[in-house]
Design a protein around this motif. Structure first.
Motif, short mmCIF file in Angstrom:
data_model
loop_
_atom_site.label_atom_id
_atom_site.label_comp_id
_atom_site.label_asym_id
_atom_site.label_seq_id
_atom_site.Cartn_x
_atom_site.Cartn_y
_atom_site.Cartn_z
N ILE A 1 -5.22 -0.26 -14.02
CA ILE A 1 -6.18 -0.86 -13.19
C ILE A 1 -5.59 -1.25 -11.92
N GLY A 2 -4.30 -0.91 -11.50
CA GLY A 2 -3.85 -1.12 -10.16
C GLY A 2 -3.65 -2.58 -10.03
N LEU A 3 -3.15 -3.23 -11.06
CA LEU A 3 -2.64 -4.83 -10.90
C LEU A 3 -1.14 -4.89 -10.66
N SER A 4 -0.74 -5.74 -9.91
CA SER A 4 0.64 -5.73 -9.26
C SER A 4 1.44 -6.20 -10.66
N VAL A 5 2.82 -5.25 -10.50
CA VAL A 5 3.60 -5.23 -11.73
C VAL A 5 4.83 -6.02 -11.05
N ASP A 6 4.78 -6.62 -9.97
CA ASP A 6 5.96 -7.61 -9.60
C ASP A 6 6.65 -8.55 -10.64
N GLY A 7 5.47 -9.48 -11.20
CA GLY A 7 6.06 -10.31 -12.14
C GLY A 7 6.67 -9.70 -13.24
N LEU A 8 6.35 -8.44 -13.63
CA LEU A 8 7.14 -7.82 -14.65
C LEU A 8 8.43 -7.40 -14.50
N GLY A 9 9.00 -7.38 -13.36
CA GLY A 9 10.39 -6.84 -12.91
C GLY A 9 11.45 -8.00 -12.67
N LEU A 10 11.11 -9.40 -13.01
CA LEU A 10 12.08 -10.37 -12.82
C LEU A 10 11.64 -11.53 -13.89
N SER A 11 12.66 -11.76 -14.55
CA SER A 11 12.46 -12.99 -15.43
C SER A 11 11.76 -14.26 -14.77
N PRO B 1 -8.01 -10.57 -22.63
CA PRO B 1 -8.96 -9.19 -22.41
C PRO B 1 -9.73 -9.05 -21.45
N LEU B 2 -10.01 -7.88 -20.93
CA LEU B 2 -10.48 -7.33 -19.75
C LEU B 2 -11.56 -6.17 -20.01
N ASP B 3 -12.66 -6.30 -19.43
CA ASP B 3 -13.75 -5.51 -19.22
C ASP B 3 -13.87 -5.02 -17.98
N ILE B 4 -13.81 -3.79 -17.77
CA ILE B 4 -14.30 -3.00 -16.38
C ILE B 4 -15.07 -2.00 -16.53
N ILE B 5 -16.06 -1.92 -15.62
CA ILE B 5 -17.08 -0.84 -15.59
C ILE B 5 -16.28 0.63 -15.59
N ALA B 6 -16.59 1.53 -16.25
CA ALA B 6 -15.79 2.81 -16.23
C ALA B 6 -15.61 3.59 -15.09
N LYS B 7 -17.08 3.52 -14.49
CA LYS B 7 -16.75 4.45 -13.34
C LYS B 7 -15.85 3.52 -12.24
N ASP B 8 -15.47 2.40 -12.16
CA ASP B 8 -14.48 1.75 -11.16
C ASP B 8 -13.21 2.36 -11.82
N THR B 9 -12.93 2.77 -12.65
CA THR B 9 -11.79 3.34 -13.21
C THR B 9 -11.59 5.15 -13.16
N GLY B 10 -12.66 5.63 -12.49
CA GLY B 10 -12.57 6.85 -12.38
C GLY B 10 -12.87 7.97 -13.67
N LEU B 11 -13.82 7.13 -14.65
CA LEU B 11 -14.00 7.79 -15.84
C LEU B 11 -15.55 8.21 -15.73
N THR B 12 -15.99 9.31 -15.80
CA THR B 12 -17.01 9.80 -15.78
C THR B 12 -18.04 10.18 -16.99
N ILE B 13 -18.42 8.75 -17.36
CA ILE B 13 -18.89 8.99 -18.70
C ILE B 13 -20.26 8.25 -18.42
N ALA B 14 -20.98 7.62 -19.76
CA ALA B 14 -22.26 6.65 -19.18
C ALA B 14 -22.06 5.90 -17.95
N LEU B 15 -23.28 5.86 -17.04
CA LEU B 15 -23.02 5.41 -15.71
C LEU B 15 -22.85 3.84 -15.92
N GLY B 16 -23.20 3.13 -16.91
CA GLY B 16 -22.88 1.77 -16.99
C GLY B 16 -22.07 1.24 -18.04
N ALA B 17 -21.25 2.21 -18.65
CA ALA B 17 -20.17 2.09 -19.57
C ALA B 17 -19.05 1.22 -19.30
N TYR B 18 -18.57 0.38 -20.26
CA TYR B 18 -17.42 -0.47 -19.74
C TYR B 18 -16.04 0.15 -20.48
#
Length: 442
Positions: A279-289, A298-315
């Motif tokens: 989802i393009g979140l920064s991974v900087d915090g995962l590289g250092l103790s 948990p996270l819900d994102i509209i599918a089309k915002d992640t490039g997935l071409t399924i049902a128009l309003g699907a998550y």
């Protein structure tokens, strides 16, 4: 600027003054293994310069290769910066070959309890649609998106299937449509994609694909480091992954003659780094103790915002991460085990490029993680490689004879993780492995 021709692909790429050979290969679409992501700490990107013009070997390569091999032009791609035109040969063991991917459970069944609900409605014309929806949907309903209204199927004689998720209409389909979901195991090395009938709970089809992030490094730390050093790398990895998953979903739909618009829900389980990169979140915090994720819930994102071409309003539902290196994939395993109901003492292991282990005891769950990719994929072994065609996967020593089994039964070109384990076990059983782990051969 120099020009590098890669064999056996016969592809030529341009090399800028600050480029490594690995940079040129990646930009030119040439597959070269790189377990460490180009940091010069593994031995997976071995190549040979042909016809001269090999760059001066750095100290690490001099220590690694014999004097004869240095003279023959053998180098590591990530440690070589060509200054002149050159021809480079990529050995089979160095190529990012298609690895063997096992996707079990294509026939698995689960008791469905989807978050999406369906309602059959009848509307004589568009003006009556909202009233028709309210007549069957007796709870609070959010306004219907104009995009969804515009995408309503034609020629259905006013009969539709309304698909709602927590009071939000996410799709309007033909009345007799079936609805589907997709479960995705987003691994560091491989990705599993499962197409599921949401009414019956049956897994209809599944496919396994290689994670397209592999050119950025075989393990999590390599990719995190790459993302920190290169501002464009995170976005590039994210897009590559989204597009690859979308292509896989479309491929499954085509084979099963299913309209992608009837896929109304997607769940993704991945380790924390894969979750963030997707989802393009920064991974900087995962590289250092202390290895802090950008988000853990948990996270819900509209599918089309992640490039997935399924049902128009699907998550897309992303399972919650537990910690920096204990992610949603482990959460999925614990949910599948119903660890919250387990009254025995249990050890649960999720072995992959990143391995997570949980101890379940007296209602408490303690989790740890460790990197397994370098061991499983031969990243620091001179003859090591991934589980691809030609890899030695099984070894047996019988009456002094060494019997090898390779993937696809072809001549060996390297050793994958299971082969390494077999070698150690067989030499231990034969008494030829010292207490320090050295193989003692005459």
């Amino acid at each position: 600027m120099s020009h590098i021709t890669f064999e056996p692909d016969d592809i030529t790429g341009q090399c800028n003054p600050k480029d490594t050979l690995l940079d040129v290969a990646r930009r030119s679409g040439v597959s070269i293994a790189s377990s460490c992501g180009g940091r010069g700490i593994c031995k997976s990107c071995i190549v040979q310069f042909r016809e001269g013009n090999a760059p001066v070997a750095i100290k690490e390569d001099v220590d690694f290769f014999s004097e004869k091999k240095i003279g023959q032009g053998w180098r590591r791609a990530c440690c070589s910066s060509p200054k002149k035109d050159a021809v480079v040969h990529i050995p089979e063991a160095t190529r990012v070959a298609n690895a063997r991917i096992c996707i079990d459970g294509a026939d698995a069944w689960t008791s469905p309890d989807p978050v999406v609900e369906t309602y059959r409605i009848v509307a004589d014309d568009g003006a009556d649609l909202l009233a028709a929806v309210k007549s069957v949907y007796d709870r609070e309903l959010k306004p219907i998106s104009p995009e969804i209204l515009q995408s309503m199927p034609k020629h259905t004689k006013g009969k539709f299937l309304l698909v709602a998720r927590f009071g939000e209409v996410i799709s309007i389909l033909p009345s007799m449509s079936k609805i589907y979901g997709v479960a995705i195991d987003l691994g560091t090395t491989n990705i599993g994609v499962y197409l599921v009938n949401l009414r019956s709970g049956k897994t209809i089809a599944a496919t396994g694909i290689e994670n397209p992030q592999l050119p950025f490094g075989g393990d999590l730390i390599a990719r995190i480091t790459k993302a920190k050093r290169n501002s464009n790398a995170l976005q590039e990895m994210s897009l590559l992954t989204q597009n690859k998953i979308n292509d896989s979903i479309m491929g499954l739909c085509e084979k099963q003659a299913i309209d992608p618009a009837s896929i109304v829900d997607i769940v993704i389980a991945g380790n924390t780094a894969m979750h963030h990169i997707f989802i393009g979140l920064s991974v900087d915090g995962l590289g250092l103790s202390p290895f802090t994720p950008s988000m853990a819930g948990p996270l819900d994102i509209i599918a089309k915002d992640t490039g997935l071409t399924i049902a128009l309003g699907a998550y897309v539902h992303m399972l919650p991460n537990i910690a920096g290196f204990v992610g949603g994939d482990h959460t999925a395993m614990l949910l599948g085990l119903r660890a919250d109901r387990e009254d025995r003492t249990v050890i649960a292991l999720d072995i992959g490029t990143n391995t997570e282990i949980s101890l379940i005891h007296k209602g408490k769950i303690t989790s740890v993680s460790c990197p397994s990719g370098p061991a499983l994929e031969g990243g620091n072994i001179e003859c090591g490689m991934r589980a691809a065609t030609g890899a030695i996967e099984k070894v047996n020593i019988s009456n002094g004879e060494i019997i090898l089994k390779t993937i696809a039964e072809v001549p060996p070109i390297g050793i994958c993780g299971s082969g390494v384990i077999d070698i150690l076990a067989q030499f231990f059983k034969s008494g030829e492995l010292s207490q320090k782990g050295r193989i003692m051969l005459d």
